[in-house]
Enzyme design. Structure first.
Site, PDB file in Angstrom:
ATOM      1  N   ALA A  37       0.855  -1.063  -0.090  1.00 37.22           N
ATOM      2  CA  ALA A  37       0.114  -0.048  -0.023  1.00 37.22           C
ATOM      3  C   ALA A  37       0.752   1.283  -0.028  1.00 37.22           C
ATOM      4  O   ALA A  37       1.963   1.268   0.654  1.00 37.22           O
ATOM      5  CB  ALA A  37      -0.865  -0.009   1.399  1.00 37.22           C
ATOM      6  N   GLY A  77       1.693  -5.316   1.798  1.00 36.03           N
ATOM      7  CA  GLY A  77       0.656  -6.105   1.327  1.00 36.03           C
ATOM      8  C   GLY A  77       0.941  -7.044  -0.165  1.00 36.03           C
ATOM      9  O   GLY A  77       0.333  -7.723  -0.247  1.00 36.03           O
ATOM     10  N   GLU A  80       1.917 -10.175   1.667  1.00 36.61           N
ATOM     11  CA  GLU A  80       0.580 -10.669   2.113  1.00 36.61           C
ATOM     12  C   GLU A  80      -0.268 -11.380   0.855  1.00 36.61           C
ATOM     13  O   GLU A  80      -0.772 -12.388   0.950  1.00 36.61           O
ATOM     14  CB  GLU A  80      -0.189  -9.709   2.759  1.00 36.61           C
ATOM     15  CG  GLU A  80       0.573  -9.499   4.147  1.00 36.61           C
ATOM     16  CD  GLU A  80      -0.119  -8.414   4.984  1.00 36.61           C
ATOM     17  OE1 GLU A  80      -0.434  -8.819   6.096  1.00 36.61           O
ATOM     18  OE2 GLU A  80      -0.491  -7.468   4.479  1.00 36.61           O
ATOM     19  N   GLU A 100       6.136  -2.445   7.072  1.00 38.45           N
ATOM     20  CA  GLU A 100       5.488  -1.422   7.633  1.00 38.45           C
ATOM     21  C   GLU A 100       5.749  -1.197   9.058  1.00 38.45           C
ATOM     22  O   GLU A 100       5.355  -0.420   9.699  1.00 38.45           O
ATOM     23  CB  GLU A 100       3.970  -1.793   7.185  1.00 38.45           C
ATOM     24  CG  GLU A 100       3.433  -3.057   7.509  1.00 38.45           C
ATOM     25  CD  GLU A 100       3.636  -3.976   6.589  1.00 38.45           C
ATOM     26  OE1 GLU A 100       2.534  -4.632   6.240  1.00 38.45           O
ATOM     27  OE2 GLU A 100       4.756  -4.173   5.820  1.00 38.45           O
TER      28      GLU A 100
END
Length: 164
Positions: A37, A77, A80, A100
């Site tokens: 992100a 992300g 992920e 992050e």
């Protein structure tokens, strides 16, 4: 972006519903899988759309094999998304991680649950709590990726998908 998340969701749902599709491959563009992100969007007003966590769960629940073709980076992300895939192929020059945490944020799409399942708790805790980026060769040793290639990852992912 919301556009990318929606495209992944729509594509996966179409593939799952199409009996002629035997497997799915997720790849990035321009030599990068995904950097996750854009944190600048965190301060924006909430917009409607699909969230990353449910998309990763949708990938994981797919009845058809889903293969991630990781080139460049799979961070936050992006990693992920790859963790939700059933198989992961990485280019030898790829890097992965959950950076992050260096900003005081925890991975929000269940990376903290999926990563330990693949690499074990000690290695996962190191990756999650330090935010360090690990090279593809280390990811292979840890069990984070299934194969490291020097050639085109998309072609390698298609070969693997055909095998499984």
């Amino acid at each position: 972006s919301l556009t990318v998340l929606q495209a992944i969701e729509d594509g996966l749902k179409r593939a799952d519903a199409d009996p002629s599709v035997k497997a799915v491959m997720i790849c990035g563009e321009n030599g990068k899988f995904s950097a996750g992100a854009d944190i600048r969007g965190f301060s924006s007003p909430k917009r409607r759309g699909t969230a990353l966590g449910p998309i990763v769960s949708l990938i994981e629940r797919s009845e058809k094999p889903v293969v991630a073709a990781i080139e460049g980076i799979a961070l936050g992300g992006g990693l992920e998304v790859a963790l939700g895939c059933h198989y992961r192929i990485a280019h030898v020059k790829a890097w992965m991680g959950l950076p992050e945490v260096t900003l005081g944020l925890l991975p929000g799409a269940e990376g903290t649950q999926r990563l330990p399942r693949l690499v074990g708790l000690p290695a996962a805790l190191d990756i999650i709590t330090t935010g360090r980026h690990i090279p593809a060769t280390e990811a292979l040793k840890l069990g984070l990726v299934d194969e490291v290639v020097e050639e085109n990852t998309v072609e390698a992912a298609i070969r693997l998908a055909n095998k499984v």
